[in-house]
Design a protein around this motif. Structure first.
Motif, PDB file in Angstrom:
ATOM      1  N   UNK A  53       7.301   9.444   4.963  1.00  0.00           N
ATOM      2  CA  UNK A  53       8.170   9.270   6.118  1.00  0.00           C
ATOM      3  C   UNK A  53       8.948   7.953   6.052  1.00  0.00           C
ATOM      4  N   UNK A  54       8.211   6.882   5.663  1.00  0.00           N
ATOM      5  CA  UNK A  54       8.856   5.567   5.532  1.00  0.00           C
ATOM      6  C   UNK A  54       9.982   5.633   4.503  1.00  0.00           C
ATOM      7  N   UNK A  55       9.690   6.285   3.362  1.00  0.00           N
ATOM      8  CA  UNK A  55      10.713   6.347   2.316  1.00  0.00           C
ATOM      9  C   UNK A  55      11.962   7.050   2.842  1.00  0.00           C
TER      10      UNK A  55
ATOM     11  N   UNK B 154       3.748   9.495  -5.068  1.00  0.00           N
ATOM     12  CA  UNK B 154       5.217   9.572  -5.078  1.00  0.00           C
ATOM     13  C   UNK B 154       5.858   8.302  -4.506  1.00  0.00           C
ATOM     14  N   UNK B 155       5.067   7.463  -3.834  1.00  0.00           N
ATOM     15  CA  UNK B 155       5.633   6.203  -3.319  1.00  0.00           C
ATOM     16  C   UNK B 155       5.404   5.023  -4.275  1.00  0.00           C
ATOM     17  N   UNK B 156       4.699   5.308  -5.379  1.00  0.00           N
ATOM     18  CA  UNK B 156       4.371   4.224  -6.324  1.00  0.00           C
ATOM     19  C   UNK B 156       5.581   3.443  -6.806  1.00  0.00           C
TER      20      UNK B 156
ATOM     21  N   UNK C 133       9.438   0.243   6.191  1.00  0.00           N
ATOM     22  CA  UNK C 133       8.072  -0.022   5.752  1.00  0.00           C
ATOM     23  C   UNK C 133       7.247  -0.238   7.014  1.00  0.00           C
ATOM     24  N   UNK C 134       6.006   0.287   7.049  1.00  0.00           N
ATOM     25  CA  UNK C 134       5.123  -0.030   8.177  1.00  0.00           C
ATOM     26  C   UNK C 134       4.420  -1.349   7.873  1.00  0.00           C
TER      27      UNK C 134
ATOM     28  N   UNK D 171       0.811  -1.218   0.000  1.00  0.00           N
ATOM     29  CA  UNK D 171       0.000   0.000   0.000  1.00  0.00           C
ATOM     30  C   UNK D 171       0.849   1.276   0.000  1.00  0.00           C
ATOM     31  N   UNK D 172       1.141   1.833  -1.187  1.00  0.00           N
ATOM     32  CA  UNK D 172       1.802   3.136  -1.241  1.00  0.00           C
ATOM     33  C   UNK D 172       0.789   4.213  -0.839  1.00  0.00           C
TER      34      UNK D 172
END
Ligand code: ATP
Ligand code: MG
Length: 414
Positions: free
Chosen positions: A381-383, A333-335, A388-389, A328-329
């Protein structure tokens, strides 16, 4: 008829329906291999003669049910209505006649132009087994044991009964046919129009009629077992002894005949009350005359076929699907990083689903619908922190895991 509808009597198979089909096929394939049978797949169409000559020109299949058409080259071809004729053709044309005994199993679509109803389609599927070159009753016992085992493996044996009959050898069949014709002529007026026609062409088939009026007459018809000669009786007894020896329960049914002309000796059906009028799930018998009739050397044969749709309708719950991991992005921008991580995890054998669109809520909904075990959530934030959460969807518990350590962390969810 709109051309956007499936053709009458045909069905799309998807979701649980195709899973049921696959389950039947897979369990049967594994079991058949276990019995020493090897898989064969023959073309779904053959020269029309392959069926017309072998099935006999008086059977329902040949007179009414075949999909036959002319090719651009002017050949007459037919979509296969059943599997045995194609296997027999292959046995001869592939030069296998000196290699008996041969054991084959198959699965695939069959085509018959009949009135569609529950458990009766125009394109349906069969699983089947054929044993070639075994003239003795051990062969009959083995193929019936494989049929029985297949139904047990599918947990269906509880409401299915094996019915057994003998059609005897050629001599016995001729003797019985003569007395049966005499008897049926005496009741000609009360028979259905269809059976009156069968009486002329293929009187044994009257025994198989589903018309109530015919059934009433058939009850008092002469019985096949009373006209078997000694050889045929001995053969039938050996088959029954063999089944008893294996603890396979059966019921004798003297009006059980197979619709096809090439059968002799053993005929059997596995039937159920659970499917209404279409109660036969599996049917088979001995066809010692077939290979010779097709132009090969005299070769014994015995086999059966079962309707996959009918078996599938009887299956209870399917085993649950494997639970995926949902990627789940959080935003667009996290795709790219989600895609790359999914690719890495899939290459390591994990089952990953990506929803592709919608906000976080919509994606979580999809994850729940797929019964995902874990969601991997990646936001800005993860990136930044290269983590990864990881959220356990059953408990709601979550933790952050370094991207580099994901495989070992997720090992539990493989
Ligand atoms: P029925 O008496 O039901 O017409 P059949 O004698 O024509 O059967 P077989 O040729 O022995 O059937 O085929 C073996 C099995 O294949 C049947 O017992 C049934 O389970 C399945 N089958 C046959 N025809 C159909 C069909 N049109 N649709 C679905 N399944 C079928
Ligand atoms: Mg039929």
């Amino acid at each position: 008829m709109s051309s956007l509808q499936p053709v009458r009597g045909t069905h799309d198979l998807m979701f649980d329906d195709i899973r049921r089909h696959r389950l039947v096929q897979a369990k049967f394939a594994a079991l058949a291999a276990h019995y020493g049978y090897s898989e064969i797949t023959t073309p779904i169409f053959e020269a029309t003669d392959v069926f017309a000559r072998t099935l006999g020109d008086t059977t329902d299949i040949v007179t009414k049910e075949m999909y036959t058409f002319e090719t651009k080259g002017g050949e007459s071809v037919t979509l296969r209505p059943e599997g045995t004729a194609g296997v027999a053709r292959a046995f001869i044309s592939e030069g296998l006649t000196q290699q008996t005994p041969l054991k084959f199993f198959y699965h695939g679509p069959m085509f018959r132009h009949e009135r569609p109803q529950k458990g009766r389609q125009r394109q349906f599927h069969q699983i089947g087994a054929e044993l070639l070159g075994v003239p003795g009753p051990q062969g009959d016992v083995e193929v019936i044991a494989l049929a029985d085992h297949t139904l047990r493996e599918l947990n269906l044996s509880g409401h299915i009964t094996l019915e057994l009959n003998s059609l005897g050898d050629t001599e016995s069949r001729a003797a019985y046919r003569a007395v049966l014709i005499d008897f049926l002529f005496g009741h000609r007026e009360k028979l259905s129009a269809e059976s009156r026609e069968r009486l002329e062409k293929n009187p044994l088939r009257v025994l198989d009629s589903k018309e109530p009026a015919d059934k009433e007459i058939v009850v008092s018809a002469p019985r096949f077992p009373d006209y078997l000669n000694q050889t045929s009786r001995d053969f039938f007894k050996a088959v029954q002894d063999g089944l008893n020896n294996l603890g396979i329960f059966f019921k004798l049914n003297s009006s059980l005949v197979r619709g096809l002309d090439y059968y002799s000796h053993t005929a059997f059906e596995f039937t159920t009350e659970a499917l209404g009028a279409q109660g036969t799930v599996l049917a088979g018998g001995r066809y010692d005359g077939l290979i010779k009739q097709m132009g090969g050397p005299p070769t014994a044969g015995i086999g059966w076929a079962a309707g996959v749709e009918r078996l599938a309708m009887l299956l209870s719950d399917l085993p649950p699907l494997p639970r995926p991991i949902a990627m789940i992005p959080v935003g667009e921008s996290e795709d790219a990083i989600a895609q790359k991580l999914s690719h890495r995890l899939r290459n390591s054998g994990f089952n990953i689903d990506i929803g592709y669109s919608g906000n976080m809520g919509k994606r979580m909904k999809r994850a729940n619908k797929l019964n995902a075990r874990v969601a991997l959530i990646i936001g800005e934030d993860e990136v930044k922190q290269s983590v990864v959460t990881v959220r356990q969807l059953d408990s709601g518990e979550q933790s952050r895991v370094a991207m580099a350590d994901l495989e070992s962390h997720l090992d539990l969810y493989r």
